[in-house]
Design an enzyme around this catalytic site. Structure first.
Site, mmCIF file in Angstrom:
data_model
loop_
_atom_site.group_PDB
_atom_site.id
_atom_site.type_symbol
_atom_site.label_atom_id
_atom_site.label_comp_id
_atom_site.label_asym_id
_atom_site.label_seq_id
_atom_site.Cartn_x
_atom_site.Cartn_y
_atom_site.Cartn_z
ATOM 1 N N LYS A 1 -9.594 -2.550 11.050
ATOM 2 C CA LYS A 1 -9.711 -3.391 9.999
ATOM 3 C C LYS A 1 -11.087 -3.498 9.522
ATOM 4 O O LYS A 1 -12.101 -3.716 10.087
ATOM 5 C CB LYS A 1 -9.338 -4.778 10.596
ATOM 6 C CG LYS A 1 -8.859 -5.672 9.159
ATOM 7 C CD LYS A 1 -7.981 -6.993 9.527
ATOM 8 C CE LYS A 1 -7.695 -7.608 8.584
ATOM 9 N NZ LYS A 1 -6.791 -8.865 8.972
ATOM 10 N N GLU B 1 8.855 -14.175 9.606
ATOM 11 C CA GLU B 1 8.804 -15.540 9.383
ATOM 12 C C GLU B 1 10.108 -16.224 9.566
ATOM 13 O O GLU B 1 10.302 -17.281 10.062
ATOM 14 C CB GLU B 1 8.640 -15.674 7.897
ATOM 15 C CG GLU B 1 7.196 -15.546 7.531
ATOM 16 C CD GLU B 1 6.771 -13.913 7.198
ATOM 17 O OE1 GLU B 1 5.682 -13.528 6.689
ATOM 18 O OE2 GLU B 1 7.644 -13.181 7.316
ATOM 19 N N ARG C 1 10.411 -16.029 2.800
ATOM 20 C CA ARG C 1 11.140 -14.782 3.426
ATOM 21 C C ARG C 1 11.921 -15.637 4.548
ATOM 22 O O ARG C 1 13.114 -15.089 5.173
ATOM 23 C CB ARG C 1 10.006 -14.216 4.386
ATOM 24 C CG ARG C 1 9.207 -13.361 3.469
ATOM 25 C CD ARG C 1 7.963 -12.663 4.383
ATOM 26 N NE ARG C 1 7.083 -11.931 3.404
ATOM 27 C CZ ARG C 1 5.915 -11.366 3.714
ATOM 28 N NH1 ARG C 1 5.838 -11.307 4.971
ATOM 29 N NH2 ARG C 1 5.262 -10.829 2.755
#
Length: 369
Positions: free
Chosen positions: A33, A119, A147
């Site tokens: 990242k 979620e 979601r």
């Protein structure tokens, strides 16, 4: 794999080979990242959401009141409440840092669940825990709760389970863009039976309304924005307020501004300029019906101000109540128009849609004329 996801020649060669293979194929790559930007490589969490980089310049030191992020207000409340209630369980779908839950995860590791980017599972897990007598708190961004909407309706609200939703990034989110804007949670939650919904106006109110929602025996939601507050003092004590009861901020005449959320500071400027009554509504569901009836006797125009879509929003709740009561006062609903907002700072986004003090005054003056 696994292959180095930053080695493009190897990746391209591998994908050409896979293209010629029969049947389903899985390519496993590993990336770093922030690769290529040294500050992000050193601090990938801090640089996950990156605002515009300003050139370094030495500014004169100015004494300002310290401000804190709303997510940190939530995190502090969560730890304080967990200290006194062993039934509290914290749940988040891969938003530990962004939701202010790092300290909670370290102090209460056996009561912290990061379910990763799932979620729907976060909401259903909370429902299952609530069925067993625990008190789950789900920390989730407004845009991502979309979601888990089916689970919110059927697994939590239908059974009237005691689950508290701490909804971060409610409203426009500036540089994070339209995919992360929390524009619709009021509309998609307000229609669900058993739900109560709070919209705090500052840091103090955020803590009070979180505690009140948590003590409510049923599904509840507290929505608060991305970013910092205005430096309001916060009580260490865990205080509750009356569900559905608004606060009078100032008394004026003819125009009553009903503010839902953290645009209260802008609304104060408007109320002073127009000599309008200003109400911090606190609650979107239930709304303070008694206060609206009272104000309807002395005010010609109601103005609702919210950080969410106008369609189906808090202003719509006021409109529905007024129609049901046959109240004939004029109503002006201010909020997000029916469009997606491009990337910009939060202040510029609000200015573009007329939700800064200048825009609100302009809208009210136009209606009055």
């Amino acid at each position: 794999g696994p292959l180095d996801g930053h080695d493009l020649p190897s990746l391209l060669a591998t994908m050409r080979n896979m293209r010629d293979l029969e049947g389903p194929q899985l390519l496993h790559i590993i990336t770093r990242k922030g690769k290529g930007f040294a500050p992000a490589e050193r601090d990938p969490i801090g640089y996950h959401a990156l605002s515009k980089l300003e050139p370094m310049k030495k500014a004169p030191e100015v004494a300002t009141k310290p401000t804190r992020k709303y997510q940190d207000i939530f995190g502090e409340w969560l730890c304080d409440r967990a200290d006194t209630d062993t039934k509290l369980i914290g749940i988040t779908p891969a938003m530990c840092e962004g939701s202010g839950m790092v300290e909670f995860s370290e102090r209460f590791p056996d009561r912290f669940y990061d379910v990763a980017i799932a979620e729907q599972h976060a909401v259903t897990l909370a429902a299952g825990l609530a069925c067993e007598g625990l008190k789950p708190v789900v920390a989730i961004y407004s845009t991502f709760l979309q979601r888990g909407y089916d689970q919110l309706v059927h697994d939590v609200a239908l059974q009237n389970l005691d689950v508290t939703f701490a909804i971060d990034r409610a409203g426009l989110v500036g540089e994070d863009g339209a995919t992360h804007a929390g524009s619709y949670d009021i509309a998609y939650m307000r229609c669900i039976p058993n739900m109560i919904i709070a919209a705090p106006s500052d840091e103090y109110e955020t803590r009070v309304l979180l505690e009140t929602a948590y003590q409510h025996a049923g599904p509840s939601a507290v929505r608060y924005p991305r970013g910092k507050g205005e430096g309001q003092d916060i009580e260490d004590e865990l205080i509750v307020c009356e569900v559905g009861k608004a606060k009078r901020v100032s008394l004026g005449s003819d125009v009553a501004i009903l503010c839902f959320g953290t645009l209260l500071g802008e609304c104060k400027k408007v109320a002073e300029q127009l000599n309008a009554t200003l109400i911090d509504m606190r609650w979107i569901k239930p709304i303070d019906e008694a206060l609206i009836r009272e104000l309807a006797q002395t005010h010609h125009l109601f103005v609702t101000v919210e950080q969410g879509a106008i369609a189906g929003g808090a202003g719509s709740a006021v409109s529905e109540f007024m129609r049901a009561e046959a109240l004939t006062n004029d109503l002006l609903q201010l909020g997000y128009p029916d469009r997606y907002e491009d990337h910009d700072s939060q202040s510029m986004q609000l200015k573009k849609i007329g939700l800064d003090a200048e825009g609100i005054v302009k809208s009210i003056s136009s209606r009055l004329s």
